[in-house]
Design a protein around this motif. Structure first.
Motif, PDB file in Angstrom:
ATOM      1  N   LYS A 214      43.060  44.015  38.396  1.00 16.30           N
ATOM      2  CA  LYS A 214      42.380  43.226  37.359  1.00 16.30           C
ATOM      3  C   LYS A 214      41.536  42.117  37.976  1.00 16.30           C
ATOM      4  O   LYS A 214      40.366  41.926  37.610  1.00 16.30           O
ATOM      5  CB  LYS A 214      43.430  42.639  36.403  1.00 16.30           C
ATOM      6  N   MET A 217      38.458  43.681  40.036  1.00 15.66           N
ATOM      7  CA  MET A 217      37.385  44.186  39.171  1.00 15.66           C
ATOM      8  C   MET A 217      36.629  43.046  38.504  1.00 15.66           C
ATOM      9  O   MET A 217      35.410  43.104  38.354  1.00 15.66           O
ATOM     10  CB  MET A 217      37.953  45.160  38.132  1.00 15.66           C
ATOM     11  N   THR A 223      34.167  48.118  37.131  1.00 18.08           N
ATOM     12  CA  THR A 223      35.413  48.694  36.628  1.00 18.08           C
ATOM     13  C   THR A 223      35.534  50.145  37.093  1.00 18.08           C
ATOM     14  O   THR A 223      34.527  50.837  37.255  1.00 18.08           O
ATOM     15  CB  THR A 223      35.488  48.657  35.090  1.00 18.08           C
TER      16      THR A 223
END
Length: 365
Positions: A214, A217, A223
C-alpha cells in the motif's frame, strides 16, 4: 545454460499435449536466465522463486552476514537497505522474463546459520572481511546452532522474529512491480509465505506485506494486482487449511518438507536405510521422488478440500520435486490442483504427463 530448442515432432507432440491437459505447468526459477529457459520450454509462469538463492551472490553474502550480525533493529535495517537494490534488480529481471505470466516469490526460508561460515578458518577470514571480532562471529554462529534446523528458526518464523526482513523483500517485489508496470510490462506477483502451520503466522506476514504494498504504490503513484498465499509444507497447515484460507489467496504444496515431516524421514539421511526399505517392500519407491499418495497425498487432499471450502476458487499448486514426476503429476490432476511447478528442464515432461492424466481420466469416464 543452453537455450532449449523445441522443434519438429517434439514441438508438435507438446502442442497436442497442451490441447489435452487441464493442469497448467509452471517452473521453479530463481534467476532471469532460469526464467527465460523455463519460458522457452513452455512454462506458464513461475511456481517457486527461492529468494534465498539470491542472497548467496558474491556481492550480497557479506551484506547478509552484516544483517545477521547486527546488534539491534536499526543496524539490521541498515544492512537490509543495502540488500534491497540487489533484490529489486533480481525481481525486475524475473518479472520481465515472465511478463504477463504469474511469478510466485517465496520469502526467505532457510535458517540464518546457513549464511555464516562453519569452520574456524572461514570464521577468521570472514571476521576480517567484515571488520568484526572473530570471537563475536563465533559466538553468533554458536548462538544460531540448532539441534534440528529443519524444524527450527526458519520460514515464517524469521519474519515474525525479524519483520524487517519481510518488509525489505516485500518492498523489493513491490518497487520492481511498480517500475515495470509504469513501463507497460504486465507483472503478476504472487508472494508466498513459507512454513506456515498456524493461521496467525500467516496473518502477521500478510499484514506486513499488504502495508508495504500500500505504501509503495502510494509513493510510486502506480497500482498493480498481487496475491499473498502460503506454502503448505507443515502437516498442521493441511489440517487447518480452512482457517488459513480465510486470508491466504493461494496454496502451493511444498512436498519436499511435507514428505519429511509426514514420514519423519530426513531427506538428507534417508539414503542410509532406503535401500533396505525398498528391498523389504516397506516402501514401493523413494517418497521424495514419487509422491506418497496414501499419507502425504491424504494431507494434500484434505488441505485442498478444506481450503476451497473456506475460499471458493482457491488457486492450488505444487512446487516440490514431485511437480516434475509423471505419477505425482497424475495425482495432482486427480485432486484438482490448478498447476504443477518443476525444474525448467522438466517442463516438457510435465506438459506430457498432465495431458496423459487428463486422457486417462477421460477414458475411464
Amino acid at each position: 545454460l543452453v537455450k532449449p530448442e523445441v522443434t519438429g515432432s517434439f514441438k508438435q507432440l507438446l502442442e497436442w499435449a497442451d490441447k489435452a491437459r487441464r493442469l497448467r505447468v509452471r517452473a521453479n526459477a530463481d534467476t532471469p536466465q532460469d526464467a527465460r529457459v523455463a519460458r522457452d520450454f513452455g512454462a506458464e509462469g513461475i511456481g517457486l522463486c527461492r529468494t534465498e538463492h539470491m542472497f548467496f551472490g558474491e556481492e550480497r553474502l557479506p551484506v547478509v552476514r552484516e544483517m545477521i550480525l547486527a546488534k539491534n533493529t536499526a543496524a539490521r535495517k541498515a544492512a537490509l537497505a543495502k540488500l534491497l537494490p540487489f533484490q529489486k534488480q533480481d525481481f525486475i529481471g524475473i518479472f520481465e522474463a515472465m511478463q504477463g505470466l504469474p511469478v510466485t516469490v517465496r520469502l526467505l526460508d532457510p535458517p540464518l546459520h546457513e549464511f555464516l561460515p562453519a569452520t574456524p578458518e572461514d570464521q577468521e577470514r570472514v571476521a576480517k572481511q567484515l571488520g568484526v571480532d572473530a570471537r563475536t562471529l563465533r559466538e553468533t554462529v554458536n548462538s544460531l546452532h540448532e539441534i534440528n534446523p529443519m524444524l527450527g528458526h526458519r520460514g515464517c518464523r524469521l519474519g515474525i522474529t525479524y519483520p524487517e526482513i519481510n518488509e525489505m523483500q516485500a518492498q523489493a517485489i513491490c518497487e520492481a512491480a511498480c517500475e515495470l508496470t509504469r513501463d507497460g510490462v504486465a507483472v503478476i506477483p504472487e508472494i508466498m509465505v513459507p512454513l506456515v502451520g498456524h493461521p496467525q503466522e500467516f496473518h502477521i506476514a500478510k499484514r506486513t506485506i499488504d502495508d508495504v504494498a500500500k505504501r509503495t504504490m502510494a509513493r510510486e503513484a502506480v497500482t498493480f494486482a498481487y496475491l499473498v498465499g502460503t506454502m503448505i509444507e507443515v502437516p498442521r497447515a493441511a489440517m487447518v487449511a480452512d482457517l488459513i484460507a480465510q486470508e491466504a489467496e493461494f496454496f502451493s504444496f511444498g512436498t519436499n518438507d511435507l514428505t519429511q515431516m509426514t514420514f519423519g524421514f530426513s531427506r538428507d539421511d534417508i539414503g542410509k536405510f532406503l535401500p533396505h526399505y525398498l528391498k523389504e517392500n516397506i516402501l514401493p519407491a523413494d517418497p521424495f521422488m514419487k509422491l506418497d499418495r496414501d499419507g502425504v497425498g491424504a494431507l494434500i487432499r484434505l488441505g485442498i478440500q478444506k481450503g476451497r471450502a473456506a475460499r471458493k476458487g482457491l488457486k492450488v499448486g505444487i512446487c516440490g520435486e514431485h511437480g516434475g514426476e509423471p505419477s505425482s503429476i497424475e495425482f495432482c490432476h486427480q485432486v484438482g490442483m490448478d498447476y504443477v511447478s518443476c525444474s525448467p528442464y522438466r517442463v516438457p515432461v510435465a506438459r506430457l504427463a498432465a495431458a496423459q492424466a487428463a486422457l486417462r481420466e477421460k477414458k475411464k469416464s
